[in-house]
Design a protein around this motif. Sequence first.
Motif, PDB file in Angstrom:
ATOM      1  N   TYR A  26       0.820  -1.208   0.000  1.00 27.08           N
ATOM      2  CA  TYR A  26       0.000   0.000   0.000  1.00 27.08           C
ATOM      3  C   TYR A  26       0.856   1.262   0.000  1.00 27.08           C
ATOM      4  N   GLU A  27       1.783   1.327  -0.936  1.00 27.13           N
ATOM      5  CA  GLU A  27       2.671   2.481  -0.990  1.00 27.13           C
ATOM      6  C   GLU A  27       1.901   3.784  -1.198  1.00 27.13           C
ATOM      7  N   GLY A  28       0.764   3.702  -1.881  1.00 26.41           N
ATOM      8  CA  GLY A  28      -0.008   4.915  -2.131  1.00 26.41           C
ATOM      9  C   GLY A  28      -0.879   5.340  -0.974  1.00 26.41           C
ATOM     10  N   ALA A  29      -0.920   4.546   0.095  1.00 23.41           N
ATOM     11  CA  ALA A  29      -1.796   4.858   1.221  1.00 23.41           C
ATOM     12  C   ALA A  29      -1.450   6.195   1.871  1.00 23.41           C
ATOM     13  N   LYS A  30      -0.225   6.664   1.683  1.00 26.23           N
ATOM     14  CA  LYS A  30       0.170   7.943   2.283  1.00 26.23           C
ATOM     15  C   LYS A  30      -0.647   9.103   1.714  1.00 26.23           C
ATOM     16  N   HIS A  31      -1.277   8.903   0.555  1.00 26.18           N
ATOM     17  CA  HIS A  31      -2.069   9.963  -0.060  1.00 26.18           C
ATOM     18  C   HIS A  31      -3.549   9.893   0.318  1.00 26.18           C
ATOM     19  N   LEU A  32      -3.960   8.886   1.067  1.00 23.77           N
ATOM     20  CA  LEU A  32      -5.381   8.703   1.370  1.00 23.77           C
ATOM     21  C   LEU A  32      -5.971   9.902   2.106  1.00 23.77           C
ATOM     22  N   THR A  33      -5.276  10.386   3.120  1.00 25.86           N
ATOM     23  CA  THR A  33      -5.792  11.510   3.901  1.00 25.86           C
ATOM     24  C   THR A  33      -5.997  12.740   3.026  1.00 25.86           C
ATOM     25  N   PHE A  34      -5.016  13.013   2.160  1.00 24.58           N
ATOM     26  CA  PHE A  34      -5.125  14.173   1.267  1.00 24.58           C
ATOM     27  C   PHE A  34      -6.362  14.064   0.380  1.00 24.58           C
ATOM     28  N   PHE A  35      -6.541  12.895  -0.247  1.00 32.70           N
ATOM     29  CA  PHE A  35      -7.651  12.759  -1.193  1.00 32.70           C
ATOM     30  C   PHE A  35      -9.000  12.679  -0.491  1.00 32.70           C
ATOM     31  N   LEU A  36      -9.049  12.098   0.681  1.00 33.74           N
ATOM     32  CA  LEU A  36     -10.306  12.095   1.436  1.00 33.74           C
ATOM     33  C   LEU A  36     -10.746  13.522   1.732  1.00 33.74           C
ATOM     34  N   LYS A  37      -9.816  14.341   2.163  1.00 28.15           N
ATOM     35  CA  LYS A  37     -10.135  15.733   2.463  1.00 28.15           C
ATOM     36  C   LYS A  37     -10.524  16.481   1.194  1.00 28.15           C
ATOM     37  N   ALA A  38      -9.803  16.215   0.098  1.00 23.96           N
ATOM     38  CA  ALA A  38     -10.108  16.882  -1.162  1.00 23.96           C
ATOM     39  C   ALA A  38     -11.503  16.524  -1.654  1.00 23.96           C
ATOM     40  N   ILE A  39     -11.888  15.260  -1.490  1.00 19.06           N
ATOM     41  CA  ILE A  39     -13.226  14.830  -1.903  1.00 19.06           C
ATOM     42  C   ILE A  39     -14.290  15.506  -1.039  1.00 19.06           C
ATOM     43  N   GLU A  40     -14.080  15.536   0.255  1.00 16.97           N
ATOM     44  CA  GLU A  40     -15.041  16.139   1.174  1.00 16.97           C
ATOM     45  C   GLU A  40     -15.214  17.629   0.918  1.00 16.97           C
ATOM     46  N   GLU A  41     -14.146  18.303   0.509  1.00 16.34           N
ATOM     47  CA  GLU A  41     -14.193  19.755   0.315  1.00 16.34           C
ATOM     48  C   GLU A  41     -14.339  20.155  -1.155  1.00 16.34           C
ATOM     49  N   SER A  42     -14.524  19.170  -2.041  1.00 12.76           N
ATOM     50  CA  SER A  42     -14.658  19.438  -3.483  1.00 12.76           C
ATOM     51  C   SER A  42     -13.480  20.247  -4.008  1.00 12.76           C
ATOM     52  N   ARG A  43     -12.273  19.813  -3.640  1.00 10.51           N
ATOM     53  CA  ARG A  43     -11.070  20.513  -4.077  1.00 10.51           C
ATOM     54  C   ARG A  43     -10.553  19.935  -5.388  1.00 10.51           C
ATOM     55  N   ARG A  44     -10.245  20.813  -6.316  1.00  9.03           N
ATOM     56  CA  ARG A  44      -9.550  20.402  -7.533  1.00  9.03           C
ATOM     57  C   ARG A  44      -8.084  20.211  -7.178  1.00  9.03           C
ATOM     58  N   VAL A  45      -7.460  19.170  -7.727  1.00  7.34           N
ATOM     59  CA  VAL A  45      -6.090  18.852  -7.326  1.00  7.34           C
ATOM     60  C   VAL A  45      -5.198  18.702  -8.552  1.00  7.34           C
ATOM     61  N   GLU A  46      -3.928  18.698  -8.270  1.00 13.66           N
ATOM     62  CA  GLU A  46      -2.929  18.489  -9.313  1.00 13.66           C
ATOM     63  C   GLU A  46      -1.855  17.558  -8.772  1.00 13.66           C
ATOM     64  N   PHE A  47      -1.428  16.610  -9.600  1.00 17.76           N
ATOM     65  CA  PHE A  47      -0.373  15.697  -9.187  1.00 17.76           C
ATOM     66  C   PHE A  47       0.402  15.221 -10.407  1.00 17.76           C
ATOM     67  N   GLN A  48       1.570  14.681 -10.152  1.00 17.85           N
ATOM     68  CA  GLN A  48       2.377  14.085 -11.209  1.00 17.85           C
ATOM     69  C   GLN A  48       2.150  12.576 -11.206  1.00 17.85           C
ATOM     70  N   TYR A  49       1.840  12.045 -12.385  1.00 14.67           N
ATOM     71  CA  TYR A  49       1.510  10.620 -12.507  1.00 14.67           C
ATOM     72  C   TYR A  49       2.474   9.946 -13.474  1.00 14.67           C
ATOM     73  N   LEU A  50       3.094   8.872 -13.007  1.00 15.78           N
ATOM     74  CA  LEU A  50       4.030   8.111 -13.843  1.00 15.78           C
ATOM     75  C   LEU A  50       3.405   6.759 -14.171  1.00 15.78           C
TER      76      LEU A  50
END
Length: 224
Positions: A26-50
């Motif tokens: 679950y290497e990506g689990a470190k981002h769960l808190t960020f995305f949960l908050k972003a979903i709850e607050e309807s935040r548009r986000v930006e990230f780098q995807y490989l």
Amino acid sequence: MERAVRSWVSPNALQKAIYFDPLPRYEGAKHLTFFLKAIEESRRVEFQYLAFHADNAKIVLFDPWFLRHYDRRWYVGGFSHDPAEQFVRVFPLERMVGEPVAVGYYHDKPPAYNAETYWRHIYGISVPKDGKIEQVVLAFSPLQAKYFMSSPFFEPYKIIESNKEQVVVGMDLIVNVDLVQKLASYGAGIMVLQPASLVVTMKRFFEDALQRISDHTIQSLPSS
């Protein structure tokens, strides 16, 4: 589990008899808190995807709508603002490079969107753009049919035919790469009958696999 069976199984026996799959990283689990908050607050986000098939990461502008766990990975799903996409898609969290950031808010989430119904006709995680629901008809060998019906990979399904030679089942699905790979895992124990496009896809899948095996065999033969 150990406490539940302690009264009738010795402690030493428990250590020798019960085994579990290794825990996923679950290497990506470190981002769960960020995305949960972003979903709850309807935040548009930006990230780098490989992506696995890419040499360099790309910047993704994204409206996150949901998180989903599938096949030992965490995914974030939502609307991609990539001009080449402009549709709902999912990204595995562990393929993100660096830290995602919030860049604003979104206010145009479709009111009719429902995460539960979104997955109703999907096996796996990917929903193809412009994908349509089709009746997928599969013929299982009698033995494989027992495995399938004891633990179906998709529900609901209906039994169309059952005899000593085969068990034919039908299910309403949007065909995606996850489904193709799942069907391929059954090998000769399954045959796709419908839709015709999926029959062709499976035929090419196995032809390509056979070609790779043949090429490898030829290359591995000792020279005379």
